[in-house]
Design a protein around this motif. Structure first.
Motif, mmCIF file in Angstrom:
data_model
loop_
_atom_site.group_PDB
_atom_site.id
_atom_site.type_symbol
_atom_site.label_atom_id
_atom_site.label_comp_id
_atom_site.label_asym_id
_atom_site.label_seq_id
_atom_site.Cartn_x
_atom_site.Cartn_y
_atom_site.Cartn_z
ATOM 1 N N LEU A 85 0.813 -1.209 0.000
ATOM 2 C CA LEU A 85 0.000 0.000 0.000
ATOM 3 C C LEU A 85 0.850 1.263 0.000
ATOM 4 C CD1 LEU A 85 -2.623 1.589 0.239
ATOM 5 C CD2 LEU A 85 -2.602 1.135 2.706
ATOM 6 N N TRP A 86 1.831 1.342 0.878
ATOM 7 C CA TRP A 86 2.584 2.587 0.984
ATOM 8 C C TRP A 86 3.502 2.796 -0.208
ATOM 9 C CZ3 TRP A 86 0.579 6.036 3.836
ATOM 10 C CH2 TRP A 86 -0.245 5.638 4.898
ATOM 11 N N SER A 87 3.922 1.711 -0.844
ATOM 12 C CA SER A 87 4.663 1.864 -2.102
ATOM 13 C C SER A 87 3.739 2.401 -3.185
ATOM 14 C CB SER A 87 5.254 0.514 -2.528
ATOM 15 O OG SER A 87 6.228 0.075 -1.610
ATOM 16 N N ALA A 88 2.497 1.928 -3.202
ATOM 17 C CA ALA A 88 1.535 2.420 -4.187
ATOM 18 C C ALA A 88 1.205 3.886 -3.940
ATOM 19 C CB ALA A 88 0.258 1.569 -4.134
ATOM 20 N N ILE A 89 1.065 4.268 -2.682
ATOM 21 C CA ILE A 89 0.829 5.678 -2.358
ATOM 22 C C ILE A 89 2.009 6.533 -2.804
ATOM 23 C CG2 ILE A 89 0.595 7.318 -0.451
ATOM 24 C CD1 ILE A 89 -1.055 5.193 1.018
ATOM 25 N N SER A 90 3.216 6.036 -2.573
ATOM 26 C CA SER A 90 4.415 6.776 -2.974
ATOM 27 C C SER A 90 4.471 6.959 -4.483
ATOM 28 C CB SER A 90 5.670 6.041 -2.492
ATOM 29 O OG SER A 90 5.700 5.967 -1.077
ATOM 30 N N LEU A 91 4.059 5.930 -5.230
ATOM 31 C CA LEU A 91 4.031 6.053 -6.685
ATOM 32 C C LEU A 91 3.047 7.123 -7.132
ATOM 33 C CD1 LEU A 91 4.221 2.390 -8.064
ATOM 34 C CD2 LEU A 91 5.909 4.218 -8.345
ATOM 35 N N ALA A 92 1.863 7.147 -6.504
ATOM 36 C CA ALA A 92 0.857 8.143 -6.874
ATOM 37 C C ALA A 92 1.338 9.555 -6.558
ATOM 38 C CB ALA A 92 -0.461 7.850 -6.149
ATOM 39 N N ILE A 93 1.955 9.727 -5.401
ATOM 40 C CA ILE A 93 2.491 11.044 -5.045
ATOM 41 C C ILE A 93 3.638 11.411 -5.972
ATOM 42 C CG2 ILE A 93 3.690 12.365 -3.252
ATOM 43 C CD1 ILE A 93 2.114 10.762 -1.174
ATOM 44 N N HIS A 120 -4.367 12.730 -15.863
ATOM 45 C CA HIS A 120 -5.461 11.832 -15.479
ATOM 46 C C HIS A 120 -5.522 10.568 -16.329
ATOM 47 C CE1 HIS A 120 -8.017 12.960 -18.911
ATOM 48 N NE2 HIS A 120 -7.613 14.197 -18.715
ATOM 49 N N LEU A 121 -4.936 10.584 -17.522
ATOM 50 C CA LEU A 121 -4.938 9.377 -18.351
ATOM 51 C C LEU A 121 -3.856 8.397 -17.901
ATOM 52 C CD1 LEU A 121 -5.478 10.978 -21.884
ATOM 53 C CD2 LEU A 121 -7.099 9.516 -20.640
ATOM 54 N N LEU A 122 -2.638 8.873 -17.774
ATOM 55 C CA LEU A 122 -1.517 7.977 -17.479
ATOM 56 C C LEU A 122 -1.469 7.552 -16.016
ATOM 57 C CD1 LEU A 122 1.306 9.605 -19.654
ATOM 58 C CD2 LEU A 122 -0.494 7.967 -20.298
ATOM 59 N N SER A 123 -2.270 8.172 -15.173
ATOM 60 C CA SER A 123 -2.325 7.755 -13.764
ATOM 61 C C SER A 123 -3.193 6.524 -13.555
ATOM 62 C CB SER A 123 -2.861 8.906 -12.905
ATOM 63 O OG SER A 123 -4.180 9.264 -13.295
ATOM 64 N N THR A 124 -3.887 6.066 -14.583
ATOM 65 C CA THR A 124 -4.846 4.959 -14.443
ATOM 66 C C THR A 124 -4.240 3.715 -13.809
ATOM 67 O OG1 THR A 124 -6.109 5.795 -16.339
ATOM 68 C CG2 THR A 124 -6.481 3.500 -15.685
ATOM 69 N N PRO A 125 -3.129 3.144 -14.332
ATOM 70 C CA PRO A 125 -2.589 1.930 -13.701
ATOM 71 C C PRO A 125 -2.063 2.178 -12.291
ATOM 72 C CG PRO A 125 -1.131 2.703 -15.456
ATOM 73 C CD PRO A 125 -2.394 3.499 -15.567
ATOM 74 N N LEU A 126 -1.569 3.379 -12.016
ATOM 75 C CA LEU A 126 -1.076 3.673 -10.673
ATOM 76 C C LEU A 126 -2.220 3.631 -9.662
ATOM 77 C CD1 LEU A 126 1.345 6.669 -11.414
ATOM 78 C CD2 LEU A 126 1.887 4.241 -11.231
ATOM 79 N N PHE A 127 -3.357 4.189 -10.040
ATOM 80 C CA PHE A 127 -4.495 4.178 -9.132
ATOM 81 C C PHE A 127 -5.076 2.773 -8.984
ATOM 82 C CE2 PHE A 127 -5.230 8.909 -10.143
ATOM 83 C CZ PHE A 127 -4.547 9.290 -8.996
#
Length: 390
Positions: free
Chosen positions: A234-242, A268-275
């Motif tokens: 989870l926190w790695s995923a949060i770090s990627l989004a930030i 907003h398009l390229l953030s799709t897989p990160l989210f």
């Protein structure tokens, strides 16, 4: 999609209201991203916060992914007639949509602005995002365009769930790869649309374009339900989004948003897989009983109010700016931010308690039903809605 690892807790699904509390908590933070985006652009910038949230409209992408995830999770393996599903979705979103649209139109009229009756009708009929016209897109409430996309997602959801590719592990892997490639191709297609307004509509508002985000949420939700373990925590995923939003800062300084390859559409398009990874990692953490810091008592309350907050906050900004103008100093800007956040959150809490929740329950009582509900977790909510039991 990465390799699926069986999870002994995949069958031990939390039940009851807010069964996956981290998802509810994340809704508030995604809504805050959108609120900070509007405050930065319509009120004034705060150092640090505004740079990070300058493309905070990507929070809508998060909600589209989350909507697909939670709907797939909720209805996987359940025999619910399409008419029941669609009525539930109508009961979920329309009462608050209608209420905030009336509020928004009333504010515009009080401020002496002209309101298009056709645009208001398109908003209430949930079709305004299909119309390439700025007046129609704003409709009765500018934030409500995303509900037009959500309505489209609801219509196609039963069909998506019946597709063999969605139901198989190999098919979901392929869809994951295809969606990741698809959002890149959609972004690149902006080069083919010279005019800025049609390009913004086609890449940002059009439900067909946004369907990729919902679809990735659907396959992620089904994968996690079948024991898939996300490749990062989870926190790695949060770090990627930030980190993604931090990357957008120098990009915005180098390339104008008016250009198709600027960061506006990419945000907003390229953030799709990160989210998608973020939502899956949060759900997986909850399933394994790990404390994430996102599902506490107040995080849950804020998540409950986030749908109303999404629809109300811009109205509060509009009233303030019309009556007081934009602040000039840093301290004044910070004060206005605090006032808008506090007032809009308080109104959202009231809207949730006295409008959204009771009217949803009443409408559901009038509509078609199924004999029994197994209520794995609550249904997905659009752009700020909370997870709660059916």
């Amino acid at each position: 999609m990465p390799h699926k690892v069986p999870s002994p807790r995949a069958s031990a699904v939390p039940s009851g209201r807010d069964g996956l509390p981290s998802l509810t908590g994340l809704r508030f933070w995604a809504a805050l991203l959108v609120v900070a985006y509007h405050l930065s652009r319509q009120v004034g910038q705060l150092p640090g916060a505004s740079e990070l949230a300058w493309y905070g409209r990507s929070g809508v992408t998060f909600f589209f992914v989350l909507s697909g995830f939670v709907l797939a999770w909720t209805y996987d393996g359940r025999q619910v007639p399409a008419k029941v599903f669609l009525w539930r979705r109508f009961a979920r979103i329309w009462p608050l949509l209608a209420t905030t649209t009336v509020l928004s139109v009333g504010v515009w009229l009080a401020l002496g602005k002209t309101v298009s009756a056709k645009a208001v009708a398109a908003t209430l009929l949930l079709v305004n995002a299909w119309i390439p016209d700025r007046v129609m897109l704003q409709g009765g409430n500018p934030a409500a365009w995303s509900l037009s996309d959500e309505a489209w997602f609801y219509l196609i959801f039963p069909v998506l769930m019946a597709l063999p590719a969605v139901r198989s592990r190999r098919g979901r892997r392929r869809i994951w790869v295809m969606v990741c490639a698809g959002v890149v191709l959609v972004w690149l297609s902006g080069a083919l649309i010279a005019d800025g307004v049609p390009r913004v509509w086609a890449l940002d508002y059009l439900p067909l374009t946004r369907t990729l985000q919902f679809l990735l949420g659907v396959v992620a939700g089904l994968a996690v339900a079948r024991g898939w373990r996300p490749p990062i925590g989870l926190w790695s995923a949060i770090s990627l989004a930030i980190g993604w939003h931090l990357v957008l800062i120098p990009w915005s300084e180098a390339v104008s948003d008016a250009l198709w390859y600027g960061p506006y559409h990419a945000s907003h398009l390229l953030s799709t897989p990160l989210f998608a990874l973020l939502v899956a990692a949060a759900a997986h953490a909850d399933l394994n009983g790990r404390k994430t810091g996102l599902g506490g008592k107040w995080a849950i309350h804020l998540g409950h109010w986030s749908f109303a907050w999404y629809l109300i906050h811009e109205i509060v900004i509009r009233v303030w700016v019309a009556n007081h103008g934009r602040p000039t100093g840093l301290s004044d800007t910070a004060m206005v931010w605090l006032v808008v956040v506090a007032v809009s959150l308080a109104l959202s809490a009231c809207a949730y308690r006295w409008v959204e929740h009771p009217l949803e329950r009443r409408l559901r009582g009038f509509g078609p039903r199924v004999p029994a509900d197994d209520g794995r977790i609550g249904e997905a909510r659009p752009a700020g809605e909370t997870v709660r039991q059916n």
